[in-house]
Enzyme design. Structure first.
Site, PDB file in Angstrom:
ATOM      1  N   ASP A  61       0.823  -1.212   0.000  1.00  0.00           N
ATOM      2  CA  ASP A  61       0.000   0.000   0.000  1.00  0.00           C
ATOM      3  C   ASP A  61       0.859   1.266   0.000  1.00  0.00           C
ATOM      4  O   ASP A  61       0.389   2.338   0.350  1.00  0.00           O
ATOM      5  CB  ASP A  61      -0.932  -0.002   1.227  1.00  0.00           C
ATOM      6  CG  ASP A  61      -0.166  -0.005   2.545  1.00  0.00           C
ATOM      7  OD1 ASP A  61       1.077  -0.086   2.504  1.00  0.00           O
ATOM      8  OD2 ASP A  61      -0.810   0.060   3.605  1.00  0.00           O
TER       9      ASP A  61
ATOM     10  N   CYS B 104       4.959  -0.185   2.609  1.00  0.00           N
ATOM     11  CA  CYS B 104       5.513  -1.508   2.914  1.00  0.00           C
ATOM     12  C   CYS B 104       6.915  -1.433   3.507  1.00  0.00           C
ATOM     13  O   CYS B 104       7.254  -2.223   4.383  1.00  0.00           O
ATOM     14  CB  CYS B 104       5.484  -2.407   1.685  1.00  0.00           C
ATOM     15  SG  CYS B 104       6.302  -1.693   0.258  1.00  0.00           S
TER      16      CYS B 104
ATOM     17  N   HIS C  43      22.953  -7.777  -2.338  1.00  0.00           N
ATOM     18  CA  HIS C  43      22.321  -7.105  -1.221  1.00  0.00           C
ATOM     19  C   HIS C  43      23.097  -5.832  -0.912  1.00  0.00           C
ATOM     20  O   HIS C  43      24.253  -5.672  -1.299  1.00  0.00           O
ATOM     21  CB  HIS C  43      22.181  -8.011   0.002  1.00  0.00           C
ATOM     22  CG  HIS C  43      23.459  -8.281   0.722  1.00  0.00           C
ATOM     23  ND1 HIS C  43      24.134  -9.467   0.605  1.00  0.00           N
ATOM     24  CD2 HIS C  43      24.185  -7.505   1.557  1.00  0.00           C
ATOM     25  CE1 HIS C  43      25.221  -9.416   1.348  1.00  0.00           C
ATOM     26  NE2 HIS C  43      25.292  -8.230   1.936  1.00  0.00           N
TER      27      HIS C  43
ATOM     28  N   HIS D  90       8.392  -3.094  -4.118  1.00  0.00           N
ATOM     29  CA  HIS D  90       7.848  -3.669  -2.885  1.00  0.00           C
ATOM     30  C   HIS D  90       8.921  -4.211  -1.943  1.00  0.00           C
ATOM     31  O   HIS D  90       9.942  -4.735  -2.388  1.00  0.00           O
ATOM     32  CB  HIS D  90       6.851  -4.774  -3.209  1.00  0.00           C
ATOM     33  CG  HIS D  90       6.102  -5.255  -2.008  1.00  0.00           C
ATOM     34  ND1 HIS D  90       5.218  -4.451  -1.332  1.00  0.00           N
ATOM     35  CD2 HIS D  90       6.137  -6.437  -1.345  1.00  0.00           C
ATOM     36  CE1 HIS D  90       4.726  -5.133  -0.290  1.00  0.00           C
ATOM     37  NE2 HIS D  90       5.267  -6.328  -0.285  1.00  0.00           N
TER      38      HIS D  90
END
Lengths: 346, 157
Positions: A102, A105, A274, A339
């Protein structure tokens, strides 16, 4: 073009006070006007909350812990590169916890991941350290002209949650209770908003540092202020590097983001990227260092344990390759384009 | 609900203090309902709204301040970003750019700023927007001025 006589005639058409229907400009625009009038503010808001309700059924603000295989299942018909990457993720990570898409996150994932860490470790030193940082954030916001009452409720909500997870092994709330609270809009959204305030305060106080990163994101001239107003402070605005860096720096909490995207798959074997967001040396603390009291020294030492000392000189963040000596960040998030979810290392 | 009530009460107290600071805005809370407010704002100087007193109505949603207040003009106004019939206001902070960092008081200030700086490219009142977009400043000003005189100024004699 309305001259004064024509203008003076306007109010006489009592039945139709809308000038768009009164002739000289009306022909083209009347219809447009009607279209607009059928979309009232409250209806737009209602439509928004209906869309949100549909999303809410799909996934709560913070989902249940799922085995990492759930990710593989989701991508079973996806790109082979992503499938390879998921295999690599599964080697290092045990589980995944999804958050609702939304626009909040990142903050929501950070909230749960951080509070869960405190609940499990009962790390009192970390709690004291972050509380000191939060006090700093309050002062920062005040000095930037934010009115106390616009942010204090959000700060107290977070501090309440922090308190209830750090009461010791027996007295703290249960894991289930933490999950329940994270799904309760009146708590969850308030904590998200707390992070947004912290983030905007940090970006504004180091605007010259953040400006080059923001420059590419907006066309406006008053970039930093505009960016904060439109992309940080409103709920539902998505986060990117700028937000993550600012939040990590402001709270002094390192964040690892694992990238499940198409990056670095051009040549050679597939690897999983990462990036560790290591808080830069707390510049705001340095003013207190002058006091050279034991208390402030303690705060700095504590910060150093989660920071990477080698990165503090230039104040930038770097990839994890050089951080062998420090423990890895305890907040680990999985990024997929647009996301963030929570990852659990093995 | 409880949170919004507490926040509105803080705003109420702030408004009592700010009255002196900002003479252009007079925010009033409904006697019996803290979720209903009205405001009287002064038309900014050197605009066609100068000398006018404009009334705004605020309806505060249950999830305030996570959600924006609904604001509209009760006083008729000719302005590109205000709906001529309903008084609805097209202002980003009342919709997507809303943040709890705003208050009813600062929203009023933003509305006054909007009166001084109309944005004709996203018009709610197309006639007004078209006048400005076609460069007819004189037309826009005379219309806006006329409605200010008719609706926003005390009647003389």
């Amino acid at each position: 073009m309305p001259d004064s006589t024509e203008a003076a005639e306007e109010p006489r058409s009592d039945q139709n006070p809308n000038p768009s229907a009164s002739g000289f400009l009306g022909a083209v625009t009347a219809e447009e006007g009607n279209e607009w009038s059928s979309f009232r503010d409250d209806e737009i808001m209602k439509q928004h909350s209906e869309i949100q309700a549909v999303e809410a059924v799909k996934i709560p603000f913070v989902g249940d812990k799922e085995p990492i295989t759930a990710l593989a299942a989701e991508f079973q018909y996806g790109s082979p590169i992503l499938q390879e990457k998921i295999k690599l993720i599964a080697e290092q990570y045990l589980a995944l916890r999804r958050t609702r898409g939304d626009g909040n996150c990142f903050f929501r994932s950070f909230m749960f991941s951080y509070l869960e860490h405190i609940l499990e470790t009962q790390d009192k030193a970390e709690v004291e350290r972050i509380i000191a940082h939060i006090e700093m954030c309050k002062k920062t916001l005040k000095s930037q002209g934010f009115t106390d009452f616009t942010f204090e409720d959000f700060f107290s909500t977070f501090l309440e949650q922090l308190e209830s997870v750090s009461q010791g092994q027996d007295a703290s709330i249960s894991h289930d209770e933490l999950l329940e609270r994270s799904r309760d809009q009146s708590i969850s959204d308030y904590v998200v908003m707390f992070f947004r305030f912290v983030t905007t305060g940090e970006i504004r106080s180091r605007s010259e540092f953040f400006e080059p990163f923001i420059l590419g994101l907006t066309n406006s001239s008053n970039t930093v202020d505009q960016f904060c107003k439109t992309s940080v402070e409103p709920m539902g605005e998505e986060s990117d590097h700028v937000h993550i860096t600012a939040l990590s720096d402001a709270l002094g909490v390192a964040i690892r983001v694992v990238y499940l995207d198409r990056s670095s798959c051009e040549a050679g074997p597939v690897t999983i990227n990462h990036h560790d967001f290591i808080p830069s040396a707390p510049s705001k603390m340095s003013t207190e260092r002058d006091d050279s009291t034991m208390a402030s020294t303690n705060i700095i030492t504590e910060t150093a344990t989660v920071s990477n000392p080698s990165e503090q000189e230039d104040g930038t963040t770097a990839t994890a390759a050089t951080t062998e000596d420090s423990r890895p960040p305890f907040v680990t998030l999985l990024y997929r384009p647009g996301h963030y979810d929570i990852l659990y290392p093995k | 609900m409880q949170a919004s009530r507490a926040r509105l009460f803080k705003e109420y107290k702030e408004v009592q203090r700010e009255k002196v600071v900002d003479p252009d805005i007079q925010l009033v809370c409904d006697d019996s309902n803290i979720f209903k407010w009205t405001a009287l704002i002064k038309g900014p100087s050197e605009t066609p709204y100068e000398g006018g007193l404009f009334q705004l109505a605020f309806a505060i949603p249950e999830h305030y301040p996570l959600q924006p207040p609904q604001a509209r003009f009760l006083t008729k106004i000719f302005h590109p970003n205000v709906h001529f019939k309903t008084g609805e206001i097209c202002l980003d902070i009342l919709k997507t750019a809303w943040s709890p960092a705003w208050t009813l008081q600062s929203v009023c200030r933003a509305i006054i700023a909007l009166m001084a700086h109309p944005e004709p490219d996203s018009p709610l009142n197309c006639d007004s927007g078209n006048l400005l977009r076609s460069g007819d400043l004189r037309g826009y000003r005379s219309m806006a001025r006329m409605y200010t005189r008719l609706a926003a100024m005390p009647k003389k004699g």
